[in-house]
Design a protein around this motif. Sequence first.
Motif, PDB file in Angstrom:
ATOM      1  N   LEU A  32       9.382   2.942 -15.450  1.00 48.39           N
ATOM      2  CA  LEU A  32       8.425   4.019 -15.155  1.00 48.39           C
ATOM      3  C   LEU A  32       7.177   3.445 -14.480  1.00 48.39           C
ATOM      4  O   LEU A  32       6.754   2.337 -14.788  1.00 48.39           O
ATOM      5  CB  LEU A  32       8.025   4.756 -16.425  1.00 48.39           C
ATOM      6  CG  LEU A  32       9.127   5.543 -17.113  1.00 48.39           C
ATOM      7  CD1 LEU A  32       8.621   6.131 -18.422  1.00 48.39           C
ATOM      8  CD2 LEU A  32       9.647   6.645 -16.202  1.00 48.39           C
ATOM      9  N   THR A  33       6.602   4.218 -13.589  1.00 44.41           N
ATOM     10  CA  THR A  33       5.420   3.812 -12.844  1.00 44.41           C
ATOM     11  C   THR A  33       4.369   4.908 -12.948  1.00 44.41           C
ATOM     12  O   THR A  33       4.692   6.096 -12.943  1.00 44.41           O
ATOM     13  CB  THR A  33       5.779   3.576 -11.361  1.00 44.41           C
ATOM     14  OG1 THR A  33       6.742   2.524 -11.302  1.00 44.41           O
ATOM     15  CG2 THR A  33       4.577   3.204 -10.534  1.00 44.41           C
ATOM     16  N   VAL A  34       3.114   4.472 -13.038  1.00 43.94           N
ATOM     17  CA  VAL A  34       1.994   5.412 -13.026  1.00 43.94           C
ATOM     18  C   VAL A  34       1.430   5.420 -11.613  1.00 43.94           C
ATOM     19  O   VAL A  34       1.150   4.373 -11.036  1.00 43.94           O
ATOM     20  CB  VAL A  34       0.895   4.991 -14.032  1.00 43.94           C
ATOM     21  CG1 VAL A  34      -0.279   5.951 -13.964  1.00 43.94           C
ATOM     22  CG2 VAL A  34       1.475   4.930 -15.438  1.00 43.94           C
ATOM     23  N   THR A  49      10.419   4.378 -11.467  1.00 42.18           N
ATOM     24  CA  THR A  49      10.164   3.282 -10.534  1.00 42.18           C
ATOM     25  C   THR A  49      11.101   3.357  -9.336  1.00 42.18           C
ATOM     26  O   THR A  49      10.708   3.066  -8.205  1.00 42.18           O
ATOM     27  CB  THR A  49      10.289   1.928 -11.261  1.00 42.18           C
ATOM     28  OG1 THR A  49       9.322   1.921 -12.318  1.00 42.18           O
ATOM     29  CG2 THR A  49      10.028   0.763 -10.348  1.00 42.18           C
ATOM     30  N   SER A  50      12.317   3.816  -9.537  1.00 45.27           N
ATOM     31  CA  SER A  50      13.285   3.926  -8.436  1.00 45.27           C
ATOM     32  C   SER A  50      12.872   4.955  -7.388  1.00 45.27           C
ATOM     33  O   SER A  50      13.348   4.916  -6.259  1.00 45.27           O
ATOM     34  CB  SER A  50      14.662   4.294  -8.992  1.00 45.27           C
ATOM     35  OG  SER A  50      14.605   5.548  -9.647  1.00 45.27           O
ATOM     36  N   ARG A  51      11.960   5.861  -7.732  1.00 42.24           N
ATOM     37  CA  ARG A  51      11.573   6.933  -6.814  1.00 42.24           C
ATOM     38  C   ARG A  51      10.355   6.582  -5.952  1.00 42.24           C
ATOM     39  O   ARG A  51       9.989   7.342  -5.066  1.00 42.24           O
ATOM     40  CB  ARG A  51      11.297   8.205  -7.603  1.00 42.24           C
ATOM     41  CG  ARG A  51      11.120   9.401  -6.682  1.00 42.24           C
ATOM     42  CD  ARG A  51      11.118  10.689  -7.395  1.00 42.24           C
ATOM     43  NE  ARG A  51      12.491  10.986  -7.813  1.00 42.24           N
ATOM     44  CZ  ARG A  51      12.808  12.032  -8.537  1.00 42.24           C
ATOM     45  NH1 ARG A  51      11.887  12.868  -8.929  1.00 42.24           N
ATOM     46  NH2 ARG A  51      14.051  12.241  -8.895  1.00 42.24           N
ATOM     47  N   VAL A  72       3.795   9.052 -23.459  1.00 40.47           N
ATOM     48  CA  VAL A  72       4.570   7.845 -23.161  1.00 40.47           C
ATOM     49  C   VAL A  72       3.703   6.659 -23.549  1.00 40.47           C
ATOM     50  O   VAL A  72       2.620   6.471 -22.987  1.00 40.47           O
ATOM     51  CB  VAL A  72       4.939   7.767 -21.666  1.00 40.47           C
ATOM     52  CG1 VAL A  72       5.715   6.493 -21.386  1.00 40.47           C
ATOM     53  CG2 VAL A  72       5.721   8.993 -21.232  1.00 40.47           C
ATOM     54  N   CYS A  73       4.184   5.885 -24.501  1.00 43.14           N
ATOM     55  CA  CYS A  73       3.412   4.762 -25.055  1.00 43.14           C
ATOM     56  C   CYS A  73       2.074   5.307 -25.551  1.00 43.14           C
ATOM     57  O   CYS A  73       2.053   6.228 -26.318  1.00 43.14           O
ATOM     58  CB  CYS A  73       3.254   3.652 -24.027  1.00 43.14           C
ATOM     59  SG  CYS A  73       4.849   2.998 -23.501  1.00 43.14           S
ATOM     60  N   LEU A  80       4.100  14.914 -12.625  1.00 35.55           N
ATOM     61  CA  LEU A  80       5.241  14.080 -12.265  1.00 35.55           C
ATOM     62  C   LEU A  80       5.372  14.009 -10.751  1.00 35.55           C
ATOM     63  O   LEU A  80       5.200  15.015 -10.059  1.00 35.55           O
ATOM     64  CB  LEU A  80       6.541  14.646 -12.844  1.00 35.55           C
ATOM     65  CG  LEU A  80       6.654  14.703 -14.358  1.00 35.55           C
ATOM     66  CD1 LEU A  80       7.919  15.442 -14.763  1.00 35.55           C
ATOM     67  CD2 LEU A  80       6.647  13.306 -14.946  1.00 35.55           C
ATOM     68  N   LEU A  81       5.704  12.823 -10.247  1.00 37.43           N
ATOM     69  CA  LEU A  81       5.950  12.644  -8.819  1.00 37.43           C
ATOM     70  C   LEU A  81       7.277  13.295  -8.449  1.00 37.43           C
ATOM     71  O   LEU A  81       8.281  13.107  -9.141  1.00 37.43           O
ATOM     72  CB  LEU A  81       6.000  11.148  -8.478  1.00 37.43           C
ATOM     73  CG  LEU A  81       6.423  10.821  -7.055  1.00 37.43           C
ATOM     74  CD1 LEU A  81       5.304  11.140  -6.082  1.00 37.43           C
ATOM     75  CD2 LEU A  81       6.842   9.367  -6.935  1.00 37.43           C
TER      76      LEU A  81
END
Length: 98
Positions: A32-34, A49-51, A72-73, A80-81
Amino acid sequence: MKPLIDIEDFVRLDLRVGTTVEIHPLASLPHLTVITVQIDERVEALAPTSRIAGVSPGTQVVIATKLHPLAVCDSRFNALLLTAVSREVAVPNGSRVS
């Protein structure tokens, strides 16, 4: 297979165009990426992250905003992207996608 949603639910989504300001992986979950996006304000959106291939600071993206917060955490996200915008078309930040 995921359940189908009604078109009324889909059109309720607040889809916005914005410019990517910052991108960083979520430390404890590398898949996951922010991504920080400037729409009318700065918003932190979550993305797989793949997106994010081809997305860098300055890239325009479409995000879904005003979602129920997702924990998340130690962070909470309500955006959301969805996708990057074509580099050939400049769209004003905060524009709604309809």
